[in-house]
Design a protein around this motif. Structure first.
Motif, PDB file in Angstrom:
ATOM      1  N   LEU A 247       0.857  -1.187   0.000  1.00  0.00           N
ATOM      2  CA  LEU A 247       0.000   0.000   0.000  1.00  0.00           C
ATOM      3  C   LEU A 247       0.891   1.234   0.000  1.00  0.00           C
ATOM      4  O   LEU A 247       1.646   1.467   0.944  1.00  0.00           O
ATOM      5  N   MET A 248       0.795   2.024  -1.038  1.00  0.00           N
ATOM      6  CA  MET A 248       1.719   3.134  -1.224  1.00  0.00           C
ATOM      7  C   MET A 248       1.273   4.392  -0.482  1.00  0.00           C
ATOM      8  O   MET A 248       0.100   4.759  -0.493  1.00  0.00           O
ATOM      9  N   GLY A 249       2.252   5.035   0.188  1.00  0.00           N
ATOM     10  CA  GLY A 249       2.031   6.381   0.712  1.00  0.00           C
ATOM     11  C   GLY A 249       1.377   6.496   2.064  1.00  0.00           C
ATOM     12  O   GLY A 249       0.706   7.501   2.347  1.00  0.00           O
ATOM     13  N   ILE A 250       1.578   5.526   2.972  1.00  0.00           N
ATOM     14  CA  ILE A 250       1.041   5.676   4.328  1.00  0.00           C
ATOM     15  C   ILE A 250       2.163   5.444   5.343  1.00  0.00           C
ATOM     16  O   ILE A 250       3.015   4.580   5.145  1.00  0.00           O
ATOM     17  N   GLY A 251       2.159   6.224   6.441  1.00  0.00           N
ATOM     18  CA  GLY A 251       3.267   6.112   7.381  1.00  0.00           C
ATOM     19  C   GLY A 251       3.016   6.689   8.754  1.00  0.00           C
ATOM     20  O   GLY A 251       3.961   7.031   9.467  1.00  0.00           O
ATOM     21  N   THR A 252       1.759   6.801   9.175  1.00  0.00           N
ATOM     22  CA  THR A 252       1.457   7.190  10.552  1.00  0.00           C
ATOM     23  C   THR A 252       0.814   5.992  11.246  1.00  0.00           C
ATOM     24  O   THR A 252       0.221   5.131  10.582  1.00  0.00           O
ATOM     25  N   PRO A 253       0.927   5.895  12.577  1.00  0.00           N
ATOM     26  CA  PRO A 253       0.437   4.700  13.269  1.00  0.00           C
ATOM     27  C   PRO A 253      -1.006   4.318  12.951  1.00  0.00           C
ATOM     28  O   PRO A 253      -1.310   3.133  12.755  1.00  0.00           O
ATOM     29  N   ASP A 254      -1.924   5.297  12.880  1.00  0.00           N
ATOM     30  CA  ASP A 254      -3.320   4.954  12.622  1.00  0.00           C
ATOM     31  C   ASP A 254      -3.503   4.341  11.239  1.00  0.00           C
ATOM     32  O   ASP A 254      -4.222   3.344  11.076  1.00  0.00           O
ATOM     33  N   TYR A 255      -2.830   4.886  10.233  1.00  0.00           N
ATOM     34  CA  TYR A 255      -2.924   4.329   8.888  1.00  0.00           C
ATOM     35  C   TYR A 255      -2.177   2.992   8.781  1.00  0.00           C
ATOM     36  O   TYR A 255      -2.601   2.084   8.053  1.00  0.00           O
ATOM     37  N   ILE A 256      -1.065   2.866   9.490  1.00  0.00           N
ATOM     38  CA  ILE A 256      -0.324   1.604   9.491  1.00  0.00           C
ATOM     39  C   ILE A 256      -1.166   0.481  10.085  1.00  0.00           C
ATOM     40  O   ILE A 256      -1.243  -0.620   9.524  1.00  0.00           O
ATOM     41  N   PHE A 257      -1.822   0.742  11.201  1.00  0.00           N
ATOM     42  CA  PHE A 257      -2.672  -0.284  11.803  1.00  0.00           C
ATOM     43  C   PHE A 257      -3.801  -0.682  10.860  1.00  0.00           C
ATOM     44  O   PHE A 257      -4.138  -1.870  10.746  1.00  0.00           O
ATOM     45  N   ALA A 258      -4.390   0.300  10.170  1.00  0.00           N
ATOM     46  CA  ALA A 258      -5.461  -0.009   9.221  1.00  0.00           C
ATOM     47  C   ALA A 258      -4.942  -0.892   8.091  1.00  0.00           C
ATOM     48  O   ALA A 258      -5.613  -1.839   7.658  1.00  0.00           O
ATOM     49  N   ALA A 259      -3.738  -0.583   7.612  1.00  0.00           N
ATOM     50  CA  ALA A 259      -3.153  -1.376   6.530  1.00  0.00           C
ATOM     51  C   ALA A 259      -2.884  -2.806   6.981  1.00  0.00           C
ATOM     52  O   ALA A 259      -3.262  -3.775   6.297  1.00  0.00           O
ATOM     53  N   VAL A 260      -2.232  -2.960   8.124  1.00  0.00           N
ATOM     54  CA  VAL A 260      -1.906  -4.296   8.625  1.00  0.00           C
ATOM     55  C   VAL A 260      -3.172  -5.106   8.878  1.00  0.00           C
ATOM     56  O   VAL A 260      -3.245  -6.299   8.567  1.00  0.00           O
ATOM     57  N   GLU A 261      -4.191  -4.458   9.419  1.00  0.00           N
ATOM     58  CA  GLU A 261      -5.453  -5.138   9.703  1.00  0.00           C
ATOM     59  C   GLU A 261      -6.087  -5.711   8.446  1.00  0.00           C
ATOM     60  O   GLU A 261      -6.808  -6.712   8.490  1.00  0.00           O
TER      61      GLU A 261
END
Length: 374
Positions: A247-261
């Motif tokens: 997933l391109m262009g995300i790097g804050t904890p809230d967005y990272i958790f959403a991506a991993v989930e």
């Protein structure tokens, strides 16, 4: 290429290893961005010592400067920049998207004007693959057409069609490079803007081309967070489980958790290093601005327990002084801290997945990070 060692019992989160030409990395993983062949304000040695084994380079910028001849002379970006581990390079598609006044997109490719000297250049799916091969990319991306939110359905269809056509041409060129001995992996990119039928169509078309990995494009481009999460979840459901997902262009904890989930394995963003250079740093209690007067007499570290140089040797008060005095050492220390913070976060996330407590770890972390943020 991808080995999954554990799937979370409650979400699509997963852990595993990704085998690449310059070594194996653990996923899910955050990648620091090294736009011009360097991660800004920090040495490659420091990035290496933290444990990072995959960083990102920018095809558009490296194509313009220093250019193909330099990389042919040095034998690629690894040797040129003295980075011994893996490098992912983007296609330049996002830069073309963000420099809209300077480009024209046609079926054959993109004609654009350099933001450096005004010279005109032409990128095609084939030339982008060829240049990334010259860079020696471990993971390379197809040229795609990224589109902004709120465009018309007609324009989104056209961009989606062109992205698929370019993906087919990219794969043909990559197959030729592979036959010549090139080991880098080519990822296809899903587009479709914010239309679910187009997201589904793009997913099916890109997956059918059987790339080694799949990237989700066109998210985190200015849309509301709720829209990002909705379309991330919708798109990720179509992705094959046996291939790495980026997933391109995300790097804050809230967005990272959403991506991993949602089962994403790789992500990158300039946010951590860019904000660090402006004096803003990650803590478990949210982001803080080191320039604020309230830190002037604070003898404590940015974050208790952090192993970065800023936290083990210096105080918040000293860090504030560096930024207020315009000293380069301030951005360097803050950059190291932010990258260490994200590296440690990914280690904790992987542990939580393996122990089937990802959901509770996410909730506890974000409750503190969001609610206590300064």
């Amino acid at each position: 290429m991808l080995t999954i060692d554990h799937n979370d019992t409650l979400t699509a989160a997963r852990t595993g290893t990704l085998a690449l030409p310059h070594g194996t990395i653990e996923v899910p993983a955050f990648m620091p961005v090294g736009t011009n062949g360097t991660v800004k304000a920090i040495s490659h040695a420091a990035v290496d010592n933290m444990g990072y084994r995959l960083i990102l380079g920018n095809t558009y910028h490296l194509y313009l400067r220093p250019g193909k001849e330099v990389f042919e002379t040095y034998g690629g970006l690894h040797a040129f920049s003295s980075w011994p581990h893996n490098i992912l390079t983007d296609s330049g598609g996002f830069q073309v998207f963000s420099l809209a006044p300077f480009r024209k997109i046609r079926d054959e490719g993109v004609r654009f004007r350099s933001h450096i000297d005004g010279s005109y250049h032409h990128l095609t799916p084939e030339s982008v693959v060829e240049f990334q091969r010259t860079l020696g990319s471990d993971i390379m991306m197809c040229l795609d057409e990224c589109t902004p939110p709120e465009i018309s359905y007609k324009k989104a269809i056209e961009a989606c069609r062109r992205t698929t056509a370019w993906a087919k041409r990219s794969k043909v060129r990559w197959d030729i490079e592979r036959e010549a001995g090139f080991e880098g992996k080519l990822f296809g990119i899903i587009q479709g803007n914010f239309f679910k039928d187009l997201r589904k169509i793009s997913s099916e078309e890109i997956i059918e081309l059987d790339f080694p990995g799949i990237a989700i494009g066109g998210l985190s481009v200015g849309e509301p967070k709720e829209t990002f999460e909705e379309y991330l979840a919708y798109t990720s459901q179509f992705l094959p489980s046996e291939k790495p997902r980026y997933l391109m262009g995300i790097g804050t904890p809230d967005y990272i958790f959403a991506a991993v989930e949602n089962g994403i394995d790789l992500f990158d963003c300039v946010f951590a290093t860019r904000t660090a250079r402006n004096g803003t740093v990650f803590t478990k209690d949210g982001m803080i601005n080191l320039k604020k007067a309230g830190h002037a007499l604070d003898k404590g570290p940015i974050e208790e327990g952090c192993t970065c140089q800023a936290c083990t040797r210096y105080s918040r008060g000293y860090m504030r002084h560096l930024f207020k005095a315009g000293e380069l050492f301030g951005p360097m220390l803050a950059t190291e801290h932010n990258l260490q913070f994200l590296y440690d976060l990914m280690v904790e996330i992987r542990h939580s997945i393996r122990e089937d407590r990802f959901s509770s770890f996410k909730k506890n972390f974000l409750d503190r990070y969001v609610k206590k943020g300064n």
